[in-house]
Enzyme design. Structure first.
Site, mmCIF file in Angstrom:
data_model
loop_
_atom_site.group_PDB
_atom_site.id
_atom_site.type_symbol
_atom_site.label_atom_id
_atom_site.label_comp_id
_atom_site.label_asym_id
_atom_site.label_seq_id
_atom_site.Cartn_x
_atom_site.Cartn_y
_atom_site.Cartn_z
ATOM 1 N N HIS A 46 0.864 -1.177 -0.113
ATOM 2 C CA HIS A 46 -0.147 -0.121 0.132
ATOM 3 C C HIS A 46 0.805 1.199 -0.005
ATOM 4 C CE1 HIS A 46 -3.774 -1.947 1.920
ATOM 5 N NE2 HIS A 46 -3.928 -1.936 0.585
ATOM 6 N N TYR A 47 0.533 2.334 -0.607
ATOM 7 C CA TYR A 47 1.045 3.570 -0.415
ATOM 8 C C TYR A 47 -0.126 4.484 -0.600
ATOM 9 C CZ TYR A 47 4.360 7.244 -0.491
ATOM 10 O OH TYR A 47 5.148 8.246 -0.331
ATOM 11 N N GLN A 48 -0.072 5.440 0.483
ATOM 12 C CA GLN A 48 0.581 5.406 1.763
ATOM 13 C C GLN A 48 0.208 4.105 2.611
ATOM 14 O OE1 GLN A 48 2.616 7.560 2.658
ATOM 15 N NE2 GLN A 48 2.413 9.202 1.151
ATOM 16 N N PRO A 49 0.996 3.429 3.149
ATOM 17 C CA PRO A 49 0.680 2.563 4.133
ATOM 18 C C PRO A 49 0.022 2.847 5.524
ATOM 19 C CG PRO A 49 3.030 3.058 4.552
ATOM 20 C CD PRO A 49 2.388 3.808 3.389
ATOM 21 N N TYR A 88 4.054 2.966 9.237
ATOM 22 C CA TYR A 88 5.516 2.981 8.386
ATOM 23 C C TYR A 88 6.654 2.076 8.887
ATOM 24 C CZ TYR A 88 3.051 6.567 6.281
ATOM 25 O OH TYR A 88 2.283 7.449 5.317
ATOM 26 N N HIS A 89 6.398 0.675 8.721
ATOM 27 C CA HIS A 89 7.342 -0.267 8.952
ATOM 28 C C HIS A 89 7.039 -1.268 7.721
ATOM 29 C CE1 HIS A 89 9.818 -3.262 11.064
ATOM 30 N NE2 HIS A 89 9.558 -4.083 9.961
ATOM 31 N N HIS A 123 6.084 -3.570 5.012
ATOM 32 C CA HIS A 123 5.096 -4.756 5.021
ATOM 33 C C HIS A 123 4.369 -5.085 3.950
ATOM 34 C CE1 HIS A 123 2.398 -1.536 6.247
ATOM 35 N NE2 HIS A 123 1.568 -2.224 5.569
ATOM 36 N N HIS A 164 1.395 -7.073 1.616
ATOM 37 C CA HIS A 164 0.027 -7.712 1.554
ATOM 38 C C HIS A 164 -0.043 -9.246 0.622
ATOM 39 C CE1 HIS A 164 -1.680 -4.178 3.609
ATOM 40 N NE2 HIS A 164 -0.452 -3.590 2.826
#
Lengths: 343, 343
Positions: B249-252, B255-256, B258, B260
């Site tokens: 995803h962006y933005q997740p 913010y570490h 990962h 999906h």
């Protein structure tokens, strides 16, 4: 999904008689059951009429209307509650199953195709989908030869570009042969509700099949479509640039370059990340690497039954053994009963 | 007439009393109406109990069950048809509105929050979304300072990586500090139905916030997650690589870094092209341009009410004037009645 079926009887009064009684329907198979959208598609027959003819039936729960929840209306959910089953009561949260007596709340949209052809049944059957990681080499070796050989006629596209068809539907046009395009409503759009707006920009250039053919020389074309399309939509429909999703499909459904425009609020079919590419990303990619789409690995989705999938499968690109008998796995038919068709 | 209340709690018997009668609900506002999913969310009050306390009610039509369409069942749609309204009959196509008498078909899932807080109401209000075209410069100037300042605690992530939490939920793990990761079920997954499988791979490396921080040095990490994740899912859940959607995803949401994993058949939230990036595309991009994500324009979606959106708006990056009073446009609330809250 039901584009060829018109569902409101605003046309002339029906003189045809209904040839079947739904009460006599005999189920053969559940083709699909969408538990989010509350639709189910079944196939079966009317044995009193014919043992051979198949009937396809689509049931869909109706959406809520304002009247359904207004508490001033006598037809409202709240005024018409009969049984209320209590599932849970925990602190401030309560969960119930309610059964309203009012017909308007209980309506089920029922679409019948009778007699249905195998094509109808295939169209509504849930088909497993597969992701294919198309490297530039696989595009050249497999996809390109396939689509060159099996390309459908693009006459309908040329008819639009040449003003022979759909002239009155054109939202905006730029006649420039290099950077010009025609912006028209997609057939999926009813042309009315702005929240489901769906337009296509079709380039006047005829030699660009898809994303794969794009290079930096096309940046002016893409930017022109972007700016002019946004301007036309803002003027005609009042939707701002920041509310629009503007994107390509890969693979596209026809191989003449076109760009999709719809509002972010429209969860249109095919906008998933395995199928759609934002125009802004495409422009950014071409500005960074002029032949980006000659070098990129592009993933795309193919459905069971599509010839291109079979070709890739024969090449060994699709991993894993399939159930050869029906090409389906449990994953795609969580709720489908697997019954043999009577036929 | 008061509604009859039946308790069907499979848990321990409720000793709490239901403090309200749904029939006395008074509507203030429709917060959202999803006509595809057949859900509606309303807010109002129970004036007989309190003028001030707000009640949030979510109504959802029930999905079809096998029993609902089986023609052997006495509870089936077909056996229980009362009124059938004919909308259209054209050649082989028929369209009807049917009203079954059977309660099981007419059930409406009703969730009540009472008293509801403003937070509950905000959560269920349909919030307009906007697309932000984040250039590398805007990332450095706007997004990065914002997320550095407002970052939520990542302790829950470190607890998983350090086996302090969710140890029993780990699907697979590679402890390598550079290329290793932990694969765990996402909270959205019930852990049961394979068709809705949803796993997250979380890197052991702690210094990669998002896509933006990736460069060619991370290709071995990404390929390791890809190969090991696919292998674990195939072994444990029997889903082949070609049936999986693997993406960022962006933005997740945190913010570490990962990744999906879910099956293509799972139409999971947030898989639209304006939010999700296929892992294979990311690897292809980094192989082509080692600092691709330092140079790319990345679009992302922000919701009304998010601080980051307000910051971008103040910078003038979000085009078009908003209705300042409520920040909403017609596009997002096609069916919502705009009533003032009683409060």
């Amino acid at each position: 999904m039901t584009s060829e079926i018109v569902t409101t009887g605003i046309s002339e009064p029906d003189t045809q008689k209904i040839p079947y009684d739904l009460k006599n329907f005999k189920l053969s198979k559940i083709l699909s059951n969408n538990t989010s959208r509350k639709t189910v598609v079944v196939v079966g027959s009317f044995p009193d009429l014919s043992e051979d003819d198949l009937a396809l039936i689509i049931l869909e729960k109706s959406a809520f209307t304002e009247e359904n929840v207004s508490t001033d209306s006598k037809k409202s959910f709240f005024a018409n509650l009969t049984t209320v089953e209590n599932d849970l009561l925990n602190n401030i949260y309560g969960s119930f199953r309610c059964f309203p007596s009012e017909n308007d709340l209980n309506g089920i949209k029922t679409t019948v195709v009778y007699p249905a052809t195998p094509k109808h049944i295939q169209k509504y059957s849930m088909r497993p989908k597969f992701i294919i990681r198309e490297t530039p080499e696989l595009y050249e070796e497999v996809t390109l030869p396939f689509l060159t050989k099996s390309q459908f006629s693009l006459d309908w596209v040329y008819n639009i570009l040449e003003h022979k068809q759909e002239l009155e539907r054109i939202v905006s046009e730029d006649p420039d042969p290099a950077n010009g395009f025609v912006l028209v409503p997609d057939l999926k759009w009813d042309g009315k509700a702005v929240e489901t707006l769906y337009l296509l920009a079709i380039t006047h250039q005829r030699n660009i099949k898809s994303l794969r053919d794009l290079n930096a020389s096309h940046i002016p074309l893409l930017k022109n479509i972007r700016e002019s399309g946004i301007k036309a939509i803002q003027e005609k429909y009042g939707i701002e640039e920041s509310r629009l999703r503007i994107y390509f499909h890969y693979q596209p459904s026809f191989y003449h370059l076109h760009i999709h425009f719809n509002p972010l609020s429209n969860e249109a079919p095919g906008i998933f990340c395995e199928k759609s590419h934002l125009l802004d990303t495409v422009i950014s990619n071409l500005e960074m690497v002029s032949d980006y789409y000659k070098k990129a690995t592009l993933s795309f989705v193919a459905y069971e039954g599509q010839e291109l999938l079979d070709i890739y499968r024969k090449k060994g690109v699709i991993s894993g053994p399939l159930n050869e008998k029906n090409g389906k796995s449990e994953v795609d038919e969580p709720n489908a009963k697997k019954l043999k068709l009577d036929k």
